[in-house]
Design a protein around this motif. Structure first.
Motif, PDB file in Angstrom:
ATOM      1  N   PRO A 158       0.835  -1.201   0.000  1.00  0.00           N
ATOM      2  CA  PRO A 158       0.000   0.000   0.000  1.00  0.00           C
ATOM      3  C   PRO A 158       0.867   1.248   0.000  1.00  0.00           C
ATOM      4  CG  PRO A 158      -0.765  -1.596   1.628  1.00  0.00           C
ATOM      5  CD  PRO A 158       0.557  -2.090   1.145  1.00  0.00           C
ATOM      6  N   VAL A 159       0.404   2.274  -0.681  1.00  0.00           N
ATOM      7  CA  VAL A 159       1.177   3.509  -0.792  1.00  0.00           C
ATOM      8  C   VAL A 159       1.050   4.334   0.482  1.00  0.00           C
ATOM      9  CG1 VAL A 159       1.412   5.683  -2.046  1.00  0.00           C
ATOM     10  CG2 VAL A 159       0.992   3.558  -3.298  1.00  0.00           C
ATOM     11  N   GLN A 160       2.191   4.778   1.004  1.00  0.00           N
ATOM     12  CA  GLN A 160       2.225   5.632   2.185  1.00  0.00           C
ATOM     13  C   GLN A 160       2.731   7.037   1.876  1.00  0.00           C
ATOM     14  OE1 GLN A 160       3.949   3.712   5.800  1.00  0.00           O
ATOM     15  NE2 GLN A 160       4.434   1.985   4.443  1.00  0.00           N
ATOM     16  N   ALA A 161       3.665   7.152   0.905  1.00  0.00           N
ATOM     17  CA  ALA A 161       4.336   8.436   0.714  1.00  0.00           C
ATOM     18  C   ALA A 161       4.736   8.642  -0.739  1.00  0.00           C
ATOM     19  CB  ALA A 161       5.580   8.506   1.611  1.00  0.00           C
ATOM     20  N   LEU A 162       5.089   9.887  -1.064  1.00  0.00           N
ATOM     21  CA  LEU A 162       5.560  10.285  -2.392  1.00  0.00           C
ATOM     22  C   LEU A 162       6.878  11.030  -2.220  1.00  0.00           C
ATOM     23  CD1 LEU A 162       2.180  11.836  -3.627  1.00  0.00           C
ATOM     24  CD2 LEU A 162       2.986   9.511  -4.074  1.00  0.00           C
ATOM     25  N   THR A 163       7.892  10.683  -3.033  1.00  0.00           N
ATOM     26  CA  THR A 163       9.209  11.282  -2.893  1.00  0.00           C
ATOM     27  C   THR A 163       9.716  11.791  -4.239  1.00  0.00           C
ATOM     28  OG1 THR A 163       9.750   9.837  -1.025  1.00  0.00           O
ATOM     29  CG2 THR A 163      11.596  10.893  -2.147  1.00  0.00           C
ATOM     30  N   VAL A 164      10.225  13.023  -4.239  1.00  0.00           N
ATOM     31  CA  VAL A 164      10.726  13.664  -5.454  1.00  0.00           C
ATOM     32  C   VAL A 164      12.254  13.631  -5.473  1.00  0.00           C
ATOM     33  CG1 VAL A 164      10.797  15.818  -6.766  1.00  0.00           C
ATOM     34  CG2 VAL A 164       8.702  15.157  -5.551  1.00  0.00           C
ATOM     35  N   HIS A 165      12.817  13.331  -6.632  1.00  0.00           N
ATOM     36  CA  HIS A 165      14.262  13.268  -6.836  1.00  0.00           C
ATOM     37  C   HIS A 165      14.657  14.123  -8.042  1.00  0.00           C
ATOM     38  CE1 HIS A 165      14.618   9.443  -4.414  1.00  0.00           C
ATOM     39  NE2 HIS A 165      13.353   9.340  -4.796  1.00  0.00           N
ATOM     40  N   HIS A 166      15.961  14.318  -8.223  1.00  0.00           N
ATOM     41  CA  HIS A 166      16.490  14.729  -9.515  1.00  0.00           C
ATOM     42  C   HIS A 166      17.625  13.781  -9.865  1.00  0.00           C
ATOM     43  CE1 HIS A 166      19.947  17.663  -8.109  1.00  0.00           C
ATOM     44  NE2 HIS A 166      19.957  16.534  -7.437  1.00  0.00           N
ATOM     45  N   THR A 248      19.466  18.586 -13.321  1.00  0.00           N
ATOM     46  CA  THR A 248      20.059  19.010 -12.053  1.00  0.00           C
ATOM     47  C   THR A 248      19.406  20.300 -11.589  1.00  0.00           C
ATOM     48  OG1 THR A 248      22.182  18.000 -12.621  1.00  0.00           O
ATOM     49  CG2 THR A 248      22.202  19.666 -10.896  1.00  0.00           C
ATOM     50  N   MET A 249      18.865  20.291 -10.385  1.00  0.00           N
ATOM     51  CA  MET A 249      18.146  21.442  -9.856  1.00  0.00           C
ATOM     52  C   MET A 249      18.937  22.120  -8.732  1.00  0.00           C
ATOM     53  SD  MET A 249      15.834  20.755 -11.946  1.00  0.00           S
ATOM     54  CE  MET A 249      15.645  19.188 -12.829  1.00  0.00           C
ATOM     55  N   THR A 250      20.265  22.063  -8.841  1.00  0.00           N
ATOM     56  CA  THR A 250      21.111  22.683  -7.825  1.00  0.00           C
ATOM     57  C   THR A 250      21.201  24.195  -8.013  1.00  0.00           C
ATOM     58  OG1 THR A 250      22.426  20.655  -7.663  1.00  0.00           O
ATOM     59  CG2 THR A 250      23.397  22.678  -6.770  1.00  0.00           C
ATOM     60  N   ASP A 251      21.379  24.625  -9.251  1.00  0.00           N
ATOM     61  CA  ASP A 251      21.552  26.044  -9.542  1.00  0.00           C
ATOM     62  C   ASP A 251      20.380  26.666 -10.280  1.00  0.00           C
ATOM     63  OD1 ASP A 251      24.147  26.061  -8.424  1.00  0.00           O
ATOM     64  OD2 ASP A 251      24.923  25.154 -10.259  1.00  0.00           O
ATOM     65  N   ARG A 252      19.477  25.853 -10.770  1.00  0.00           N
ATOM     66  CA  ARG A 252      18.313  26.379 -11.484  1.00  0.00           C
ATOM     67  C   ARG A 252      17.089  25.560 -11.115  1.00  0.00           C
ATOM     68  NH1 ARG A 252      19.634  25.312 -17.724  1.00  0.00           N
ATOM     69  NH2 ARG A 252      21.706  26.009 -17.054  1.00  0.00           N
ATOM     70  N   PRO A 253      15.913  26.163 -11.108  1.00  0.00           N
ATOM     71  CA  PRO A 253      14.701  25.426 -10.759  1.00  0.00           C
ATOM     72  C   PRO A 253      14.271  24.516 -11.910  1.00  0.00           C
ATOM     73  CG  PRO A 253      14.140  27.653 -11.388  1.00  0.00           C
ATOM     74  CD  PRO A 253      15.645  27.584 -11.377  1.00  0.00           C
ATOM     75  N   PRO A 254      13.362  23.603 -11.655  1.00  0.00           N
ATOM     76  CA  PRO A 254      12.845  22.770 -12.748  1.00  0.00           C
ATOM     77  C   PRO A 254      12.215  23.635 -13.828  1.00  0.00           C
ATOM     78  CG  PRO A 254      12.153  21.912 -10.603  1.00  0.00           C
ATOM     79  CD  PRO A 254      12.771  23.253 -10.348  1.00  0.00           C
ATOM     80  N   ALA A 255      12.336  23.209 -15.075  1.00  0.00           N
ATOM     81  CA  ALA A 255      11.693  23.927 -16.173  1.00  0.00           C
ATOM     82  C   ALA A 255      10.183  23.943 -15.941  1.00  0.00           C
ATOM     83  CB  ALA A 255      12.019  23.246 -17.502  1.00  0.00           C
ATOM     84  N   ALA A 256       9.537  25.009 -16.391  1.00  0.00           N
ATOM     85  CA  ALA A 256       8.099  25.173 -16.147  1.00  0.00           C
ATOM     86  C   ALA A 256       7.271  23.984 -16.633  1.00  0.00           C
ATOM     87  CB  ALA A 256       7.609  26.473 -16.783  1.00  0.00           C
ATOM     88  N   PRO A 257       7.515  23.452 -17.859  1.00  0.00           N
ATOM     89  CA  PRO A 257       6.719  22.290 -18.287  1.00  0.00           C
ATOM     90  C   PRO A 257       6.940  21.074 -17.394  1.00  0.00           C
ATOM     91  CG  PRO A 257       7.809  23.324 -20.167  1.00  0.00           C
ATOM     92  CD  PRO A 257       8.404  23.933 -18.940  1.00  0.00           C
ATOM     93  N   ALA A 258       8.183  20.874 -16.935  1.00  0.00           N
ATOM     94  CA  ALA A 258       8.462  19.743 -16.053  1.00  0.00           C
ATOM     95  C   ALA A 258       7.748  19.907 -14.721  1.00  0.00           C
ATOM     96  CB  ALA A 258       9.963  19.611 -15.842  1.00  0.00           C
ATOM     97  N   GLY A 301      15.917  14.527   0.070  1.00  0.00           N
ATOM     98  CA  GLY A 301      16.655  15.054   1.203  1.00  0.00           C
ATOM     99  C   GLY A 301      15.835  15.178   2.473  1.00  0.00           C
ATOM    100  N   GLY A 302      14.510  15.104   2.367  1.00  0.00           N
ATOM    101  CA  GLY A 302      13.662  15.105   3.547  1.00  0.00           C
ATOM    102  C   GLY A 302      13.593  13.746   4.209  1.00  0.00           C
ATOM    103  N   ARG A 303      14.073  12.712   3.506  1.00  0.00           N
ATOM    104  CA  ARG A 303      14.067  11.350   4.053  1.00  0.00           C
ATOM    105  C   ARG A 303      15.451  10.931   4.551  1.00  0.00           C
ATOM    106  NH1 ARG A 303       8.738  12.031   3.257  1.00  0.00           N
ATOM    107  NH2 ARG A 303       7.937  11.500   1.200  1.00  0.00           N
ATOM    108  N   THR A 304      16.480  11.267   3.782  1.00  0.00           N
ATOM    109  CA  THR A 304      17.845  10.884   4.112  1.00  0.00           C
ATOM    110  C   THR A 304      18.767  12.083   3.879  1.00  0.00           C
ATOM    111  OG1 THR A 304      18.295  10.092   1.867  1.00  0.00           O
ATOM    112  CG2 THR A 304      17.428   8.490   3.427  1.00  0.00           C
ATOM    113  N   SER A 305      20.012  11.951   4.271  1.00  0.00           N
ATOM    114  CA  SER A 305      20.981  13.050   4.148  1.00  0.00           C
ATOM    115  C   SER A 305      21.510  13.130   2.722  1.00  0.00           C
ATOM    116  CB  SER A 305      22.134  12.832   5.127  1.00  0.00           C
ATOM    117  OG  SER A 305      23.085  13.864   5.011  1.00  0.00           O
ATOM    118  N   THR A 306      20.928  14.013   1.924  1.00  0.00           N
ATOM    119  CA  THR A 306      21.336  14.217   0.545  1.00  0.00           C
ATOM    120  C   THR A 306      20.808  15.570   0.070  1.00  0.00           C
ATOM    121  OG1 THR A 306      21.084  13.433  -1.736  1.00  0.00           O
ATOM    122  CG2 THR A 306      19.295  12.939  -0.227  1.00  0.00           C
ATOM    123  N   GLU A 307      21.453  16.138  -0.952  1.00  0.00           N
ATOM    124  CA  GLU A 307      20.981  17.390  -1.539  1.00  0.00           C
ATOM    125  C   GLU A 307      19.905  17.159  -2.584  1.00  0.00           C
ATOM    126  OE1 GLU A 307      24.266  19.606  -3.003  1.00  0.00           O
ATOM    127  OE2 GLU A 307      25.209  19.845  -1.033  1.00  0.00           O
TER     128      GLU A 307
END
Length: 328
Positions: A158-166, A248-258, A301-307
């Motif tokens: 069963p689904v508990q959570a949703l996680t976003v990555h790059h 990579t979303m380190t220096d720029r935000p995700p593109a608007a369509p994405a 990064g909200g789950r584990t230690s990562t950027e």
């Protein structure tokens, strides 16, 4: 698609590939920064590129100090056959996997770089997945997944959570489908996971791709609405849907369509599974027996230690956008 492992390539030594290199995956221990790679073409000087760690995805039992001391990165190549590494002595490069997605044996399915097709997935979904009917999802056969390499066992929960990555790959990637096939090759074969770690991926143009195979008509899910176990957030995989932004979303935000496609996808998943994108939950992992208080929708990064998913992926704004989408 073909690939080969170069074990412990040393700094300063010329590394030769038996085929043109479209990508290199590097695995090392030591500091996260300080590693550089240079591709060499005949009669051309070496151009050195700093290597930064990518998304540290992995299996649930990969969590812990041993795993956190290792770094992994995917660097796109220029189809040369030679590269060099440069780094301080404090870095120990364990392996380099060179990949060719262009000149090797034919893929098992065609790759689609045009308008995403449904292949019966979105139109065939049953309750509670009606939200997917408005989404164009590029199925695995369309982006060229080699199903003979999809050897992972399919365990659903069963689904508990949703996680976003790059994916920490170039933001101006000229061929996201090629990069997607490369990630699949590395995750399935060289990481030993038997498939790509993410359930869905989104490219800068807003295309949504089916990731980890469910073996069913509904991407990622079985008929009971459970999610197949992936390899994207160590310690938090079971019942957790992983969506990766290509780039990579380190220096720029995700593109608007994405960002728009990501918001719609997250809203559809939240609606299907009764998830409040702004709520906190007690996440329980039956694989490890651990329980943690987390946000139902968060970045890696909200789950584990990562950027990951990058400093420019604003998760607070994304949670609000998903809530607004659900309320529309």
């Amino acid at each position: 698609m073909r690939s080969v492992v170069l074990q412990q390539p040393s700094a300063g030594a010329v590394q030769r590939s038996p085929f043109p290199i479209t990508a290199v995956q590097l695995l090392w221990t030591g500091p996260a920064g300080g590693l550089h790679i240079g591709f060499v073409r005949e009669k051309r000087s070496t151009v050195w590129t700093p290597v930064t760690p990518g998304c540290p995805c992995g299996g649930d039992r990969a969590a812990g100090p041993a795993a956190s001391s290792r770094h992994q990165a995917l660097v796109l190549g220029d189809e040369s056959r030679v590269f060099e590494l440069r780094h301080p002595q404090s870095i120990d490069v364990l392996s380099a996997v060179v990949v060719d997605t262009v000149h090797g044996p034919p893929r098992t399915g065609p790759a689609s770089t045009g308008r995403p097709t449904d292949r019966g997935g979105a139109a065939a979904v049953e309750e509670p997945f009606r939200a997917f009917r408005s989404l164009d999802i590029v199925r695995r056969a369309d982006w060229g997944a080699q199903e003979t390499k999809a050897t992972a066992s399919r365990d659903f929960s069963p689904v508990q959570a949703l996680t976003v990555h790059h994916t920490a790959t170039p933001a101006n990637d000229p061929d996201p489908v090629r990069t997607l096939r490369t990630i699949h090759e590395l995750h399935a074969v060289h990481n030993g996971w038997g498939d790509i770690g993410y359930h869905f991926l989104v490219d800068p143009s807003g295309r949504i791709y089916e990731g980890h195979s469910s073996g069913t008509a509904t991407p990622g899910h079985n008929a009971a609405g459970e999610i197949v176990g992936g390899f994207h957030t160590a310690g938090f995989n079971t019942g957790n849907i992983g969506i990766a932004l290509l780039g990579t979303m380190t220096d720029r935000p995700p593109a608007a369509p994405a960002l728009r496609s990501l918001t719609r996808l997250l809203a559809g998943l939240a609606r299907a599974h009764g998830i409040d994108p702004q709520a906190g939950i007690m996440y329980a992992n039956p694989v490890t027996g651990a329980a943690s208080r987390i946000l139902a929708l968060d970045g890696h990064g909200g789950r584990t230690s990562t950027e990951c998913p990058g400093a420019r992926t604003d998760m607070e704004l994304l949670r609000q956008a998903v809530a607004d989408e659900l309320g529309a």
